[in-house]
Enzyme design. Structure first.
Site, PDB file in Angstrom:
ATOM      1  N   GLN A  74     147.742  34.788  55.663  1.00 44.32           N
ATOM      2  CA  GLN A  74     147.307  33.509  56.221  1.00 44.32           C
ATOM      3  C   GLN A  74     147.008  33.716  57.697  1.00 44.32           C
ATOM      4  O   GLN A  74     147.635  34.541  58.368  1.00 44.32           O
ATOM      5  CB  GLN A  74     148.384  32.426  56.018  1.00 44.32           C
ATOM      6  CG  GLN A  74     148.475  31.966  54.566  1.00 44.32           C
ATOM      7  CD  GLN A  74     149.532  30.898  54.365  1.00 44.32           C
ATOM      8  OE1 GLN A  74     150.706  31.148  54.644  1.00 44.32           O
ATOM      9  NE2 GLN A  74     149.125  29.738  53.872  1.00 44.32           N
ATOM     10  N   SER A  75     146.083  32.919  58.232  1.00 41.49           N
ATOM     11  CA  SER A  75     145.509  33.241  59.541  1.00 41.49           C
ATOM     12  C   SER A  75     146.450  32.928  60.694  1.00 41.49           C
ATOM     13  O   SER A  75     146.516  33.678  61.669  1.00 41.49           O
ATOM     14  CB  SER A  75     144.185  32.488  59.728  1.00 41.49           C
ATOM     15  OG  SER A  75     143.273  32.855  58.711  1.00 41.49           O
ATOM     16  N   THR A  76     147.193  31.835  60.632  1.00 40.83           N
ATOM     17  CA  THR A  76     148.002  31.394  61.766  1.00 40.83           C
ATOM     18  C   THR A  76     149.430  31.122  61.304  1.00 40.83           C
ATOM     19  O   THR A  76     149.701  30.946  60.105  1.00 40.83           O
ATOM     20  CB  THR A  76     147.417  30.124  62.401  1.00 40.83           C
ATOM     21  OG1 THR A  76     147.412  29.068  61.423  1.00 40.83           O
ATOM     22  CG2 THR A  76     145.989  30.372  62.885  1.00 40.83           C
TER      23      THR A  76
END
Length: 693
Positions: free
Chosen positions: A26-28
């Site tokens: 997941q990106s953040t």
């Protein structure tokens, strides 16, 4: 088996004997905390891999919360690449191909490795074999679209943020002393203690001219500074001892001047191990800020005061041309105030000898280019001349300056009292809150009750300490000027300047109050140091100081040499030295005369030695004449003044020369007898005070 999955026969048996890798990302960090459904779907790919016929399934979730744009290192992706290179991976499972990479470099590198290892890439759309041109083309298009999508999203969010910032509505965490209100916008913190400590910091910096001195003053007065309890958000404060970083951030933040700014820094991207990363942030000039809105909210200071503060901080840090460093003590009065009249650079100070004698040197060109340094001169003489100029300039305004100083001291005393009162008020509230918490606790719960009781006692002790401190501040004597002291202030300025309690830092601060800077140069012809003082009001004053070691410094005045030549032969060196001192003449070094110094000057100028001045000479001194006549020097001086006794002087102020033969003159003897006789008047008209009876 799910109906949308291909048949197990679609994958070769050799691949199924290898292991399958499920890549989870997941990106953040916020997505890791909030987007739990996305995590669940990615972890469910383990069952999908088993449905395809894989028995050995490995989950790589080391990159949760890490972007795939290529700007950050991804240990999980590196582990995946290592498995592909070893040939142990038969298939890579991902929810969508954007989870693997959002930059072309990592994406195509992984596809190349999958093609070499004959591994498959599997997502919710199907199975891809990177060896086949069609699948390779489709995967390449998906990777390019993913990379393009990331750029579009980033650009869209940044433009939206800039558009909101241009209106001054983009909210970010405000600095200490401000709050965001949903209806009004930016407002001052309602806590009066927070407001007062911020205003006090700005006032002291404007007075002292140094962030370091401001910190020392705040620490000396035990002024505390608010700090977020969790070091991030400003929901609650903890009052702690002030730090230097807090003072610097307070002085450099334009938010306190009522300015809303956005885009003050820019990132410099550098390549490191084949990846781009942010090397450092660069502070952009004010004219390059993306958003700059004056009077956006109420400020603690004006914009003009903010610019003055930045200029002072820059001068203190670097000593730039055209600026003056703050006074920092030392033995050099003009340290940081003198600039070279030849190259314009700031003159540095060095110390030599056991007494740390200051020497001013302009050696920037020598250090940077290897050329000959501009000049160097001793600092004792120039410091003395500038100190005299300062005293002469301050003397007419001494009374007014004293009254202003008293007002400043009174204001500082009021500030200390106000800060202690605010701190005491908050301490009493905290003690009352601790008491209520202790009263609300169940007495049977001794574990909690004991802790609350201890906190209550600590709060009460703090209240008592602050009350004692407030009594000490109130007991300080008021700074009221005494009129008698003000009348004699002009005469005592020099004594106050040279007093041991007056430190060099105080003298330097006084100089910076009146003087803009000093341009120094050395006159090679006369060997003098030329100082041009630029006063604050725009007036200029030129001073010349003899340079130590120059010829003019060691040259005796012509008047003193003439007196020595005239008196030598008739007077001893002691008498010549006494005469020169009475006439107010000094040596070349500014010292008084002695017999040894007179003899040294005679030797240096080839003046013959003094002959014996005794009874065998035709001349007598005043003391010798008085001893010969049996009178005092006062009588001899009166006879000379009345022109009864002939005498002469070589120069005015020199001792009298009296011939021995003139002491036997009848007029002189008669005057001596008259001086010794009682003062009586035998006039017949004089009546007796006593009768014959």
């Amino acid at each position: 088996m799910r109906p949308d999955l291909p048949a197990p026969s679609a994958l070769p048996a050799t691949l199924l004997r290898r292991k399958a890798v499920v890549y989870v990302r997941q990106s953040t960090q916020s997505q890791v905390v909030t987007s739990l459904e996305s995590q669940r779907r990615q972890y469910d790919l383990v069952e999908t891999a088993r449905a395809y016929g894989f028995h050995d399934v490995e989950v790589i979730d080391d990159d949760l919360g890490v972007t795939a744009s290529g700007a950050a290192a991804r240990p999980g992706f590196d582990k995946l690449v290592t498995g592909l290179c070893s040939g142990a991976v038969g298939a890579v499972f991902c929810l969508e191909v954007s989870r693997l990479a959002r930059n072309g470099r990592d994406w195509h590198h992984m596809l190349e490795l999958c093609g070499l290892a004959e591994a498959r890439v599997i997502d919710h759309d199907g199975v891809y074999d990177p060896r086949h041109p069609n699948d390779r083309l489709l995967l390449g298009m998906k990777g390019s679209i993913s990379e393009f999508e990331l750029g579009v999203l980033r650009m869209r969010m940044l433009e939206a943020a800039r558009a909101k910032a241009r209106r001054g509505e983009l909210r970010h965490t405000p600095p200490i002393g401000y709050l965001w209100d949903h209806q009004v916008g930016v407002i001052l913190d309602p806590d009066l203690r927070v407001q007062e400590v911020i205003r006090l910091t700005f006032r002291k910096f404007r007075e002292l001219g140094s962030a370091r001195q401001t910190l020392l003053w705040l620490a000396q007065e035990q002024v505390h500074f608010p700090r977020p309890s969790d070091s991030v958000t400003l929901t609650s404060f903890e009052w702690r001892a002030v730090r230097y970083t807090q003072v610097i951030k307070l002085l450099k933040n334009p938010f306190y001047a009522g300015v809303y700014a956005y885009g003050k820094t820019s990132n410099k991207i550098e390549a490191h191990n084949g990846r781009g990363r942010v090397a450092r942030k660069r502070q952009k000039p004010i004219e390059e800020w993306d958003v700059f809105l004056k009077d956006h909210h109420e400020g603690y200071i004006s914009w003009e005061d903010y610019e003055c503060n930045q200029s002072q901080l820059a001068r203190n840090a670097f000593g730039q041309k055209g600026g003056v460093k703050s006074g920092r003590g030392g033995d050099a009065l003009l340290a940081g105030l003198v600039c070279c009249g030849r190259c314009g650079r700031r003159v540095r100070v060095a110390y030599r000898g056991g007494r740390s004698t200051p020497v001013y040197r302009c050696q920037s060109s020598n250090l940077q280019f290897g050329t000959v340094r501009c000049m160097a001169f001793g600092g004792v003489g120039p410091d003395r001349l500038v100190a005299q100029a300062i005293l002469e300039a301050v003397s007419p305004l001494a009374v007014e300056a004293a009254i202003t100083t008293v007002a400043q001291m009174t204001k500082a005393q009021e500030d200390r009292r106000a800060m202690v009162e605010l701190e005491l008020q908050q301490a009493r509230y905290e003690a009352s809150l601790a008491e209520r918490r202790y009263a609300a606790c169940d007495p049977e719960n001794r574990l909690i009750a004991a802790q609350l009781e201890r906190r209550w006692e600590e709060a009460l002790q703090r209240v008592r300490d602050l009350e004692h401190r407030l009594d000490e501040v109130i007991a300080e004597p008021d700074c009221q000027p005494d009129p008698a002291c003000l009348e004699g202030l002009v005469r005592d300025l020099e004594s106050a300047w040279t007093a041991p309690q007056t430190t060099m830092r105080i003298r330097q601060r006084l100089l910076r109050t009146l003087i803009e800077d000093i341009v120094a140069d050395v006159d090679d012809e006369t060997g003098e140091v030329v100082l041009v003082i630029r006063w604050k009001g725009g007036r200029h004053t030129e001073l010349r100081s003899p340079r130590p070691g120059s010829t003019t410094r060691m040259r005796t005045s012509a008047e003193a040499l003439a007196v020595i030549r005239e008196m030598t032969g008739s007077w001893t060196d002691e008498a010549i030295a006494a005469s020169l001192n009475r006439m107010g003449m000094r040596t070349a070094l500014g010292k008084t005369w002695t017999a040894a110094r007179v003899g040294s000057i005679r030797t240096a100028n080839n003046i013959p030695g003094a002959r014996s001045v005794g009874k065998e000479t035709p001349y007598r001194t005043m003391t010798q004449a008085a001893r010969a006549l049996g009178v005092t020097n006062h009588v001899i001086r009166r006879l000379i003044r009345d022109e009864i006794l002939p005498a002469k002087q070589v120069v005015p102020g020199a001792p009298y020369q009296i011939r021995a033969d003139d002491l036997d003159l009848d007029t002189v003897r008669q005057a001596i007898r008259g001086a010794k006789a009682p003062c009586r008047d035998d006039s017949p008209n004089q009546m007796s005070m006593f009768s014959d009876t």
